[in-house]
Design a protein around this motif. Sequence first.
Motif, PDB file in Angstrom:
ATOM      1  N   ALA A   2      28.820  85.606  24.705  1.00 63.75           N
ATOM      2  CA  ALA A   2      30.176  85.949  25.108  1.00 63.75           C
ATOM      3  C   ALA A   2      30.278  85.936  26.632  1.00 63.75           C
ATOM      4  O   ALA A   2      29.325  86.281  27.332  1.00 63.75           O
ATOM      5  CB  ALA A   2      30.545  87.323  24.569  1.00 63.75           C
ATOM      6  N   MET A 323      33.540  83.440  19.049  1.00 64.10           N
ATOM      7  CA  MET A 323      33.214  83.496  20.476  1.00 64.10           C
ATOM      8  C   MET A 323      33.370  82.107  21.132  1.00 64.10           C
ATOM      9  O   MET A 323      33.740  81.991  22.291  1.00 64.10           O
ATOM     10  CB  MET A 323      31.785  84.003  20.669  1.00 64.10           C
ATOM     11  N   SER A 327      37.404  81.281  23.878  1.00 61.01           N
ATOM     12  CA  SER A 327      36.690  81.625  25.116  1.00 61.01           C
ATOM     13  C   SER A 327      37.321  81.037  26.373  1.00 61.01           C
ATOM     14  O   SER A 327      36.988  81.457  27.483  1.00 61.01           O
ATOM     15  CB  SER A 327      35.231  81.159  25.026  1.00 61.01           C
TER      16      SER A 327
END
Length: 518
Positions: A2, A323, A327
Motif C-alpha cells: 500500500a 490495493m 492506488s
Amino acid sequence: MATSAQVTGAWILVILYMGVILFFVIRGALKIKSISDYAVGNIMFSPAAVALSLAASMTSAATFVINPGFIANFGISGVISYGILLPLASMLSLAVLTKSFRKYGQSVKALTLAQWIGDRYKSRNYALFMGFLALLLLTFIVLIAVAITQVLSKALNADPVIVLVCITVFIFGYMMFGGANSMVYTNTIQAVIMLVVAVILLTSGYEHFSRGIGQMMQKLAAIDPVLVSPVNPGSPLFRDFFEIVFAQVVVGIAIVVQPHIITKSLLLKRESDVNKFLVIAIAAELLFFFVVVTGLYARLSFPDLTIGGLPLKNDGIIPAYVMHVFSNGTVAVVIGLVVVLGLLSAGISTLEGLIQSVSTTITSDIIKPLAGSRLRSDKSLISLNKIVIALMAVVTIWLSYSQITAPKLSVGIFAQNGVYAYFASAFVPVIFGIYHKKMKASVAFAGSLIAFGVHFAVYYFMPFLVTSYGMTFGFFTKYLEGPVRNPAIACASAVVISTLAVLIMLLSDKKSANTTKA
C-alpha cells in the motif's frame, strides 16, 4: 504494498470505524438484562433493519474475499457454482424455512438452534449434542479472522500476526457486552456499506467488459482456456457438474440451518413483517454473492497470480487487487478505502453473529445443563458468557495463525469442512422437525449421527482407504484424491444419505404400525 496515502487513510478509517462500533455496542449493552436479551435482543427492530442485518451476517468475508480468490484461480466454473447456484438454492431455502422456523421458534422461546432442537424433540441430550456440534462453527470464525487480517494487514502494511491479535481482541472484546441489540445496529450499517462496495467491486473491472462480456472471456482464455470453461478438471472444487451443480445446490439448501442465519427472523416482533424482511434480505444477498465475479477481474490484473515476482496466496488475491486498482490519485485512494471498509464489514458482521450464537450455545446449551442448579441467575450466565467469548478468542488466534502461515490452498477449505459438517448434522432435525409433526427424537438423532459420520467418513476415511490401500469407489474416487478435497462433496453426501436413511426409517415405522393395526 500500500502507498503511504493508503496507509494513512486506512488508519483514519480504522479509528473512525472503531468509534462508531463502540458507540452502538455501549448503546445496546445498556439494555441487556439477561442472556435472552443478549441472544435475541429486546428492542423492536424494523424488518428492513433485520433483513440487512441478516444479509450482512450471512455474507461473510468468504463471499467478498475468499471465494473470489477461488474464482481468480479456477475461472467461470467457480462463478457458476459460488455466484449463481449456491445463492439461488440458499435464498429459496431461506424463503421456505424462515416462516415455519419462526413460528415454532417463538412458541418455544428458543435462543439457539440447539435449544430449538431440544425443545422440538423434548430431549435435553439432543440439545446437548447439538451444542457440542456447534463448536465446529469455530472453523468459520477462523476463516473470517484470517480474511479480515489479510485485508487490514495489506491496507496498513502491517505484520499479519499482529493485526490478527489486535482485531480478535477488539471484536471479541466488544461482543462480550453488545449482543443482539447492538449487532442489529452495527450489521445494518455494515450491510449498507457492503451494498455500496459490492457495486464498486462489480464495476471495478469495467475496462475489461466495456466492449462486451465476450471480450473479457477472450482475455481470460488467452491466459488459460480452462478459465472460461463451465468445468475445470484441474480444480479441486469445480471438476464436473456433479461438483458444481448437485453438491452446491444441496449445500445451498442446507446452509440456511446455521444458527446465525435461521434464528435471525426471531428478531421480528410482528408476523406481518416477515415478507418485507425476506424480499430485502434476498435482494441484498444475491447482489453480495455475485461479488465473486471480482475474482475474474483480479485474474486479468494478475495473469500469473504473482505481484512483484511473489506468488499470491488464494486468500490474499482480492486484498492485493483492491490495493492495486485503487492506488492512483486521491479519488481512487478514497474509493479504495471505502472498499477496504466494505471488506472489513463483510467479515466483521458475520463474525459478530457467530460469536453471539456460538457463545450463547456454549453457555446455554453446554455449560448450563452440565452445571445444573449452580447456574441459575441471569447475572451469572452473562458473566459466564463473557468468559466463554474470551476463551473463544484465544482458540481463534491459535487456529488462525496456522491458516495464515501455512494454509492448504485456502482457509476456506478448513472452514467449509467444519461448518458443512455442522449444518449437515442439523439439516434432518430442522427440516423434519418443521414439516413432520410426529417426528421421533430417536429417528432425528439417528439422522444427525449418520450425517456427522458420513461427512467425516467421506472427507477423511475414504481418502485414507484410497491412498493407503488403493481402493476405488467408481466415479466418486476422484473426489477423494489429492491434498485438497472439496468439503461440499462430503456435505452433500451426508445430507442426502442421512435424509434417505430417515425417510426409510419413517416408512419402516409406518409399515410396522399398519401391520400392528391389521
